[in-house]
Design an enzyme around this catalytic site. Structure first.
Site, PDB file in Angstrom:
ATOM      1  N   GLU A 172       0.829  -1.213   0.000  1.00 45.07           N
ATOM      2  CA  GLU A 172       0.000   0.000   0.000  1.00 45.07           C
ATOM      3  C   GLU A 172       0.863   1.262   0.000  1.00 45.07           C
ATOM      4  OE1 GLU A 172      -2.845  -0.068   3.193  1.00 45.07           O
ATOM      5  OE2 GLU A 172      -4.241  -1.258   2.010  1.00 45.07           O
ATOM      6  N   GLU A 248      -6.542  -7.565  -0.158  1.00 41.64           N
ATOM      7  CA  GLU A 248      -7.019  -7.706   1.217  1.00 41.64           C
ATOM      8  C   GLU A 248      -8.501  -7.375   1.221  1.00 41.64           C
ATOM      9  OE1 GLU A 248      -4.878  -5.173   3.945  1.00 41.64           O
ATOM     10  OE2 GLU A 248      -2.948  -5.770   3.122  1.00 41.64           O
TER      11      GLU A 248
HETATM   12  C1  GLA Z   1      -3.924  -2.332   5.203  1.00 46.29           C
HETATM   13  C2  GLA Z   1      -2.570  -3.003   5.340  1.00 46.29           C
HETATM   14  C3  GLA Z   1      -2.609  -4.193   6.259  1.00 46.29           C
HETATM   15  C4  GLA Z   1      -3.375  -3.873   7.520  1.00 46.29           C
HETATM   16  C5  GLA Z   1      -4.773  -3.416   7.149  1.00 46.29           C
HETATM   17  C6  GLA Z   1      -5.634  -3.079   8.344  1.00 46.29           C
HETATM   18  O1  GLA Z   1      -4.670  -2.907   4.259  1.00 46.29           O
HETATM   19  O2  GLA Z   1      -2.082  -3.389   4.086  1.00 46.29           O
HETATM   20  O3  GLA Z   1      -1.305  -4.567   6.565  1.00 46.29           O
HETATM   21  O4  GLA Z   1      -2.711  -2.882   8.213  1.00 46.29           O
HETATM   22  O5  GLA Z   1      -4.682  -2.250   6.392  1.00 46.29           O
HETATM   23  O6  GLA Z   1      -5.740  -4.133   9.199  1.00 46.29           O
END
Ligand code: GLA
EC number: 3.2.1.23
Length: 603
Positions: A172, A248
């Site tokens: 991210e 995710e």
């Molecule tokens: C983002 C990050 C993860 C985690 C989520 C929240 O998507 O990529 O590593 O921190 O947020 O749980």
């Protein structure tokens, strides 16, 4: 050669690479849908890896997605540790034995509610080096880490018959910056380390896709419950004609100290999974099992808005996931399993036998030892410095100086990283909590000379938000007494690595910051949760394992104690508490204890 050696030790399942053909994934000539769940092996006791992977198969998953936490693997520059819970090769072997593909996310930044997003604390000792940038010092450290990690991972790439079908580039990054050259650097360093695959990908929120994606590298999208249509719409518009995948899908959420315990909507998640399955989209359920952030390894969020503040996460990373923190299926496990089975037409294997849990009758920690009797050799400095300067990564750090009274005024500590308890002649006069944006406290001194102690706890470096880059812990500013800097300090690093050398044990009462020791008997060790409600703020070791943090603001008021970390017979528990404990009693319970914020009542 590598492949041949591996095949001998992995008789069950030899993966074939997953590749991209137009808008879908292909494996062995057939369309392939990735049905993954996240589980970070470093958060699950190694003895349970097999159990959890079997449960992943039993939910119908065909892949497991895992981060790799750099700071556990390279605790000191150039010193690598792939033993025990860091043994990624053993985890991959086990995943392959269970017939699961693996998606690896080696970072170097991982977010993950993990200390500094996975960055080793030593990176922050150099004020001229900057994480997540093209800074050569940082990139050199990343290269070194990837090269070593690559030795562990490369034999397990699908191209060599191993289970790794995909590798993520950074994490991210689009939420943090837009330097595509940096992203390309990380991409190339992964390839250089032997981790190049047909399926390399970047992972971002729908809006941030525009900031960091790379040509020729798959882009996947991350989103929460209720956002699937919108997020896939954005991904399709951004990258038409490529496979659609959720990197995710947040089918749960994490907890922060002082906040509520997360409950999320399993019905809505089940419907959303059914929709993704019907579209033929690939996804990764985040988390399949969150597990536990043992020790001091939790991170903290700190965004940039006026209302934002430092918000550290709890030790439990239960995440309201299909498997609870201790690996037990909760109702959403069956709901997800059924919807996956229906869509794929594949009946998953049954669950392995349930893990056994036990109560432990209450036992008193009847020996105590004061922290003041357990200080290491001190280091003299003119002004307080953060812990990295002293080669320390985690735990507590004590700053001591002297001042003369009489006076009444303000002790200004500046930006405290992260929770300071201030003592005059060993009597607590107040605390300064970064969560609450506190920077100072009133102080009154009688005539004569006094010892001022500032005991600072690193409650977790920031893992998300613009402040991530400044990962210094302890005190970072000059300390001012009524506007004038105090000079001449003694610093006592307290990394709290082991309870072995604690001395000065007594059965009499000990006030103030202290260790408390007791024992329980385990006939057959079984999983349990230690009820820590008798304690205020600290952490607990059982037989030398740091189970994590204790904080009476909740929501978490118990600590997961897995059976494999206990021994048959006598087990020694040591709790460190900043606060004076009226009755240092523990017990084991079979369910975790959550309290509502600002209350002492159970949820
Ligand atoms: C983002 C990050 C993860 C985690 C989520 C929240 O998507 O990529 O590593 O921190 O947020 O749980």
């Amino acid at each position: 050669m590598i492949g041949a050696a591996l095949l001998l030790s992995m008789p069950i399942y030899a993966a074939t690479p997953v590749t991209i053909e137009g808008d879908h994934f292909v494996r062995g000539g057939k369309v392939h849908q990735i049905i993954s769940g996240s589980m970070d092996f470093q958060r699950i006791p190694r003895a349970y890896w097999q159990d959890r992977l079997r449960k992943a198969r039993a939910m119908g998953l065909n892949a497991i997605t895992t981060y790799v936490y750099w700071n556990l693997i390279e605790p000191k520059p150039g010193q690598f540790d792939f033993s025990g819970n860091n043994d990624v090769a053993a985890f991959l072997r086990e995943a392959q034995q269970q017939g699961l593909d693996v998606i690896v996310r080696p970072g170097p930044y991982v977010c993950a509610e993990w200390e500094a997003g996975g960055f080793p604390a030593w990176l922050f000792a150099d004020p001229h080096s900057h994480v997540r940038t093209q800074d050569p010092t940082y990139l050199h450290a990343v290269d070194h880490y990837f090269q070593r990690l690559g030795k562990e991972l490369a034999p397990f790439m699908a191209a060599h018959g191993g289970p790794i079908i995909a590798v993520q580039v950074e994490n991210e990054y689009g939420s943090y910056g837009d330097d595509r050259t940096y992203m390309e650097d990380i991409h190339q360093l992964l390839i250089r380390a032997g981790l190049g695959t047909d399926l390399m990908f970047t992972s971002d929120g729908a809006i941030e896709l525009r900031n960091d994606t790379l040509p020729g590298v798959l882009a996947v999208v991350n989103f929460g419950t209720g956002e699937a249509k919108q997020a896939f719409g954005a991904l399709k518009a951004f990258r038409p004609g490529q496979p659609q995948m959720a990197g995710e899908y947040w089918a749960g959420w994490f907890d922060q100290w002082g906040g509520p315990h997360a409950h999320t909507d399993a019905d809505a998640q089940t419907k959303e999974l059914a929709w993704m399955l019907a579209q033929g989209y690939s996804f990764n359920i985040f988390m399949f099992e969150g597990g536990t952030t043992f020790g001091f390894m939790n991170g903290a969020n700190f965004q940039s808005g006026p209302a934002d503040h430092y918000a550290p996460q709890t030790t439990s990373y239960d995440y309201d996931a299909p498997l609870d923190e201790a690996g037990r299926p909760r109702p959403k496990f069956a709901m997800f399993r059924d919807v996956i089975a229906k869509a794929t037409g594949v009946t998953p294997p049954p669950l392995p036998p349930a893990t056994r849990f036990t109560n432990i009758p209450p036992f008193t920690l009847n020996e105590s030892a004061s922290l003041w009797d357990n200080l290491p050799a001190s280091i003299a400095v003119d002004q307080p410095q953060p812990m990295e300067v002293f080669g320390q990564a985690y735990g507590y750090i004590l700053y001591r100086t002297h001042a003369s009274g009489p006076l009444k005024g303000t002790l200004y500590l500046g930006d405290v990283r992260d929770y300071a308890s201030v003592y005059v002649d060993h009597a607590l006069i107040g605390t300064v909590d970064r969560r609450l944006k506190q920077v100072s406290l009133p102080i009154a001194l009688d005539s004569g000379s006094h010892t001022i102690d500032v005991l600072v706890e690193n409650t977790g470096r920031i893992n998300y938000g613009p402040h991530l880059a400044d990962g210094r812990a302890g005190l970072v500013d000059p300390v001012l007494l009524d506007g004038k800097a105090l000079h001449g300090w003694q610093v006592y690093p307290l990394p709290m690595q082991s309870p072995d050398d604690i001395h000065g044990w007594t059965t009499g009462p000990v006030a103030g910051p202290a260790f408390h020791r007791g024992h329980f008997h385990a006939g057959t060790p079984l999983d349990t949760f230690l009820d820590v409600q008798a304690f205020g703020k600290g952490f607990a070791w059982v037989d030398g394992h740091n189970l994590g943090r204790i904080w009476n603001i909740g929501p978490q008021r118990s600590l997961y104690l897995p059976a494999p970390w206990q021994q048959r017979g006598d087990n020694t528990v040591v709790v460190f508490d900043l606060q004076t404990t009226a009755q240092p009693v523990l017990r084991g319970v079979t369910q975790p204890i959550w309290i509502k914020p600002d209350s002492q009542t159970s949820e």
